[in-house]
Design a protein around this motif. Sequence first.
Motif, PDB file in Angstrom:
ATOM      1  N   UNK A 197     -15.807   5.059 -39.422  1.00  0.00           N
ATOM      2  CA  UNK A 197     -15.356   3.770 -39.950  1.00  0.00           C
ATOM      3  C   UNK A 197     -16.295   2.659 -39.485  1.00  0.00           C
ATOM      4  N   UNK A 198     -16.602   1.754 -40.414  1.00  0.00           N
ATOM      5  CA  UNK A 198     -17.458   0.611 -40.083  1.00  0.00           C
ATOM      6  C   UNK A 198     -16.732  -0.659 -40.490  1.00  0.00           C
ATOM      7  N   UNK A 199     -16.623  -1.576 -39.543  1.00  0.00           N
ATOM      8  CA  UNK A 199     -16.069  -2.896 -39.812  1.00  0.00           C
ATOM      9  C   UNK A 199     -17.226  -3.879 -39.675  1.00  0.00           C
ATOM     10  N   UNK A 200     -17.683  -4.393 -40.803  1.00  0.00           N
ATOM     11  CA  UNK A 200     -18.875  -5.228 -40.809  1.00  0.00           C
ATOM     12  C   UNK A 200     -18.505  -6.662 -41.186  1.00  0.00           C
ATOM     13  N   UNK A 201     -18.514  -7.546 -40.208  1.00  0.00           N
ATOM     14  CA  UNK A 201     -18.213  -8.949 -40.424  1.00  0.00           C
ATOM     15  C   UNK A 201     -19.424  -9.787 -39.999  1.00  0.00           C
ATOM     16  N   UNK A 202     -20.615  -9.317 -40.402  1.00  0.00           N
ATOM     17  CA  UNK A 202     -21.833 -10.022 -40.028  1.00  0.00           C
ATOM     18  C   UNK A 202     -22.274 -10.963 -41.136  1.00  0.00           C
ATOM     19  N   UNK A 203     -23.001 -11.979 -40.750  1.00  0.00           N
ATOM     20  CA  UNK A 203     -23.563 -12.909 -41.723  1.00  0.00           C
ATOM     21  C   UNK A 203     -24.550 -12.169 -42.618  1.00  0.00           C
ATOM     22  N   UNK A 204     -25.286 -11.226 -42.048  1.00  0.00           N
ATOM     23  CA  UNK A 204     -26.232 -10.425 -42.815  1.00  0.00           C
ATOM     24  C   UNK A 204     -25.537  -9.733 -43.988  1.00  0.00           C
ATOM     25  N   UNK A 205     -24.383  -9.117 -43.754  1.00  0.00           N
ATOM     26  CA  UNK A 205     -23.646  -8.434 -44.815  1.00  0.00           C
ATOM     27  C   UNK A 205     -23.106  -9.436 -45.832  1.00  0.00           C
ATOM     28  N   UNK A 206     -22.593 -10.560 -45.341  1.00  0.00           N
ATOM     29  CA  UNK A 206     -22.049 -11.569 -46.252  1.00  0.00           C
ATOM     30  C   UNK A 206     -23.140 -12.127 -47.171  1.00  0.00           C
TER      31      UNK A 206
END
Length: 181
Positions: A159-168
């Motif tokens: 599982x990956x929880x990605x809340x980075x600015x890069x992803x956004x």
Amino acid sequence: MAKLVSKVYGDALFSLALEEGNLDEVWQEVKLLDKVISDNPKLLAVIAHPDMTKVKSKELVERLFKGKLSDNVMGFLNVIIQKGRFGDIKSILDYFQSEAKKYKKIGVVYVTTPTGLSEQQKAAVVSKLKECSEYEDLEMNYIIDKSVLGGMRIRLGDRVMDNTIQRKLSDMSRSLGKIRI
């Protein structure tokens, strides 16, 4: 094929450790063996070399590890040598360790941030992850990656929880690319 080999031999060692009731001890020995092999890559190359006879490989392993590893782990190493699978030892040890972690309910977590986290922030992450997962303990790995720009990416198992600015930014770029003018 290597995955099957690591599963077959890793499961055999894991089952033996559970049956004998010494999983913690065997796990410590596996960690030691893994470290020795990782720190000395030439050792693996010598023992697994095609010109090295099984008898010589067994003698070398006994000279190196006898008295440092239990009879069960030494017997396991001998079986791997006899079956010509010593070249797969790293994947077998990795598989064993992942099974031991599953059994002990230890989750392996990778937290990626653009800067280091304070001890208070790390404790908050651990606390939140324990709340929302089935794991009793967590093996935390903190990674600093300036390319994430801000926020946090957490990988726990698959599982990956990605809340980075890069992803956004990436999501916005994809959305803008779909707009037709």
